[in-house]
Design an enzyme around this catalytic site. Structure first.
Site, PDB file in Angstrom:
ATOM      1  N   THR A 200       0.797  -1.298  -0.173  1.00 11.40           N
ATOM      2  CA  THR A 200       0.107   0.135  -0.046  1.00 11.40           C
ATOM      3  C   THR A 200       0.716   1.392  -0.024  1.00 11.40           C
ATOM      4  OG1 THR A 200      -0.472  -0.190   2.298  1.00 11.40           O
ATOM      5  CG2 THR A 200      -1.787  -1.151   1.187  1.00 11.40           C
ATOM      6  N   HIS A 202       2.775   4.365  -1.652  1.00 11.51           N
ATOM      7  CA  HIS A 202       2.505   5.175  -2.614  1.00 11.51           C
ATOM      8  C   HIS A 202       3.316   4.742  -3.827  1.00 11.51           C
ATOM      9  CE1 HIS A 202       1.163   8.532   0.246  1.00 11.51           C
ATOM     10  NE2 HIS A 202       0.078   8.083  -0.262  1.00 11.51           N
TER      11      HIS A 202
ATOM     12  N   VAL B   3      -7.030   4.316  -0.475  1.00  8.08           N
ATOM     13  CA  VAL B   3      -6.229   3.601   0.352  1.00  8.08           C
ATOM     14  C   VAL B   3      -5.639   4.202   1.419  1.00  8.08           C
ATOM     15  CG1 VAL B   3      -4.055   2.014   0.457  1.00  8.08           C
ATOM     16  CG2 VAL B   3      -5.595   1.826  -1.364  1.00  8.08           C
ATOM     17  N   HIS B   4      -4.998   5.490   0.839  1.00  9.82           N
ATOM     18  CA  HIS B   4      -4.611   6.328   2.184  1.00  9.82           C
ATOM     19  C   HIS B   4      -5.369   7.295   2.189  1.00  9.82           C
ATOM     20  CE1 HIS B   4      -0.209   4.871   1.732  1.00  9.82           C
ATOM     21  NE2 HIS B   4      -0.925   4.028   2.481  1.00  9.82           N
ATOM     22  N   ALA B   5      -6.237   7.388   3.191  1.00  9.59           N
ATOM     23  CA  ALA B   5      -7.056   8.381   3.683  1.00  9.59           C
ATOM     24  C   ALA B   5      -6.313   9.730   3.979  1.00  9.59           C
ATOM     25  CB  ALA B   5      -7.837   7.917   4.689  1.00  9.59           C
TER      26      ALA B   5
END
Lengths: 592, 77
Positions: A200, A202, B3-5
């Site tokens: 996950t 970036h 996915v990345h809040a």
């Protein structure tokens, strides 16, 4: 006179990491060490302070311009999500606390600006580094990215862009920052491999968007390789092979070509049914890791999602997702794949997967410990919240629910009781859901496999998870180098178990699928077809290949092949046999 | 993809729009709500109860905007 020692040919090394982006790349190593910044501590004269502060402020301005340009690239190449990543970078650059502290340090301690800034950032970084989870590792990558950029600008150095690469290469680096990744030239960067990172991070997300193969989490690969070494990167398996032997290289060249060929043929095969020559249909679906991958999965021609891993909704967060958040994620996926089914697996955490937002104690033996449904049944509120979200999403399409790591019947009964509670609550709240939503269990623990006939009476389907099933049946930890050779692709013991589970399921009138790696292994496809599995759920990149094999075989032949394989005594014997069959039937030698 | 809040960034962006000082605390630890680094440090702490302290000429508007952000779950899609 120094005599140059002739180097011995380097030994082949195979390393297992995390497959962050699919595809196979073969090429020369480009070792990127430019990510290490050097900062010297200097004491400056009081008269220089103002100049030093100006230098810092100018560097901030310059960095702001650079980031704005990168952000445009990110929007064009990756979309809104890419753009947002650099929003956070801009905020970090303009952070008043950081910048004031830097200026203060220059003034009061008479330090050079790059050192002062470095020290301030270091302080923050250290407190975040202690937080052991993927979410904060991702934030740290943002911080490092901005830090390097600004320090480089304070020092007045030129940026080293990866797109200045002269020849196509595979990038090896400790870490890749989001900005490095987004600027990658697809023609020059064949793939990348990093020491750190997870699925996950970036860099991983961007690699998938840009369709650049990547393996991450290799720990110290930067110390193992040298520039211009030959390297194979297998993003499907998360493997890299350094200095491959001629045979290994040959195998991967063929695999890569095959992969490319398949990608080309994709449009032809993708809308065709997964049906054998004599008309036997297999539901070929895909494993879904991130909801964002749903579009590419549809491109690959999946008819549904056979395994939606929900862990990532938790792993990437610092706080528990709310029922609404979960519901929306499930709803979106169900909507996208409708009318095909999506099988949502309840939380499979513990073992090696520990989200920051849930407290799981350290264990001596986590794979035999408190994980998946064992954990969730103790945390009934957590499970019920997830079940409610899944039930609510079921109105949107064809949603099924699956329980992982079941080892005995009692666990199913307890889970069903919680499902009934959730349903009763939803009815009382007048919230709609599909009353007929199917419930299944994963068969991945040998005790559950042995009791499959009993379990099948309680559920609507069984799905065989081969990764854990093989590990538990053979008592082999694949990650342990001393015993890894005992982990086999087609162990006869596991094939017998699979047959038993399929037969048990069918005798009770429930369908049986498979969602582990074996389902996507082309060497196993004919056997699985012959064993009469109703569904195979595979990683998206393998969909066309598995479909192609099934479309070129008859069920009757496959049954005979499976029967023969089941009579064999070792995994190697079975592998050799299947390779021969594939070589004659499909004219493909040593392909898998 | 979600996915990345990015709630930290959202808080900072909104807080920075106002002249008032914005302080956020969790477990007794207080940070400046206009600093992304500060908000990230706060997010690293366990627990989910946030206390907003806002002071200044446009404090009411700032509070309203931040409350709206939280109530809308940070406008996550």
């Amino acid at each position: 006179m120094n005599e140059k020692k002739k180097k011995n040919p380097k030994r082949m090394i195979r390393l297992q990491g995390i497959g962050a982006s699919q595809g196979i790349a073969i090429g020369k190593v480009f070792l990127l060490t430019g990510d290490i910044i050097k900062v010297e501590e200097r004491t400056i004269a009081v008269a220089e302070i103002e100049k030093e502060i100006k230098k810092f402020k100018r560097a901030v301005e310059l960095t702001r311009k650079e980031l704005a340009e990168i952000q445009i690239q990110a929007r064009q190449r990756i979309g809104k999500e890419g753009e947002q990543i650099f929003d956070a970078h801009q905020l970090l650059l303009d952070d008043k606390i950081i910048n004031d502290a830097t200026i203060e340090k220059v003034q009061s301690e008479c330090k050079n600006a790059d050192f002062a800034y470095y020290k301030v950032m270091q302080g923050f970084q250290q407190s975040l580094e202690n937080v052991d989870n993927e979410y904060f590792q991702g934030r740290l990558a943002d911080i490092r990215d901005v830090k390097r950029r600004l320090i480089r600008n304070i020092q007045g150095k030129e940026p080293h862009y990866l797109n200045n690469l002269t020849n196509p290469a595979i990038i090896i680096s400790n870490d890749l920052t989001p900005s490095e990744t987004v600027l990658m030239d697809r023609q020059k960067v064949l793939g990348f491999v990093t020491n750190v990172g997870g699925k996950t991070s970036h860099a991983a997300i961007m690699a998938r968007s840009l369709e650049i193969p990547a393996v991450v989490g290799l720990q110290d690969i930067t110390n193992v390789v040298e520039s211009n070494d030959t390297i194979i990167l297998d993003g499907n398996q998360g493997v890299v092979i350094l200095n491959p032997t001629a045979a290994e290289l040959n195998k991967y060249l063929k695999l890569r070509d095959r992969h490319n060929e398949i990608t080309k043929e994709l449009s032809k095969i993708r809308d065709l049914p997964c049906r054998s020559l004599d008309g036997k249909d297999v539901d070929l679906s895909a494993n879904l890791e991130f909801p964002g991958e749903i579009n590419s999965i549809i491109t690959y021609g999946a008819r549904g999602i056979g395994l939606f891993r929900t862990e990532n909704l938790y792993l990437a967060k610092s706080e528990l997702p709310s029922e609404e958040e979960e519901f929306e994620e499930y709803y979106k996926v169900a909507e996208k794949v409708s009318p095909y089914p999506v099988i949502i697996r309840t939380l499979d955490i513990g073992g090696d997967k520990k989200p920051a937002c849930i407290d799981i104690p350290e264990e001596d033996n986590p794979f035999l410990g408190w994980r998946a449904i064992r954990f969730c049944l103790e945390k009934a509120d957590l499970l019920k919240k997830q079940i409610r979200a899944i039930l609510r999403a079921s109105v949107m399409g064809n949603v099924k629910m699956m329980i992982p790591m079941v080892s005995c019947l009692e666990e199913i009964c307890k889970t069903k009781a919680i499902i009934e509670q959730a349903k009763a609550e939803l009815r009382a709240q007048k919230m709609p859901f599909d009353e007929q939503m199917e419930l299944g269990v994963m068969i991945e623990v040998p005790s559950a496999a042995i009791m499959a006939d009993v379990i099948a009476e309680e559920v609507d389907f069984l799905s065989i998870g081969t990764n854990d099933l093989i590990q538990y049946t053979l008592a082999v930890d694949r990650g342990n180098a001393n015993v890894a050779h005992l982990y086999k692709r087609l162990p006869p013991s596991v094939l017998r178990i699979i047959k038993q589970v399929v037969d048990a399921g069918h005798s009770k009138g429930v369908w049986v699928g498979m969602c582990g790696e074996m389902a996507a292994d082309p060497l196993a496809t004919l056997i699985l077809l012959g064993l009469d599995l109703d569904e195979l759920s595979v990683s998206p990149a393998m969909l066309p290949e598995v479909k192609r094999i099934i479309r070129a075989a008859t069920f009757e032949q496959a049954e005979r092949i499976a029967e023969k394989a089941l009579q064999m005594k070792t995994s190697d014997e079975i592998e050799t046999y299947i390779r021969n069959v594939m070589a004659t039937r499909y004219k493909q030698k040593n392909l898998y | 993809m979600g996915v990345h809040a990015r709630p930290a960034a959202q808080i900072v962006k909104i807080a920075s729009k106002y002249k008032s000082d914005v302080y956020i605390s969790k477990n007794g630890r207080e940070i400046n709500g206009k600093s992304i680094m500060g908000v990230m440090m706060l997010a690293a702490e366990m627990g989910s109860e946030l206390l907003f302290k806002i002071q200044g000429e446009d404090e009411e508007q700032a509070m309203a905007a931040l409350v709206e952000l939280v109530n809308n779950k940070f406008y996550e899609e």
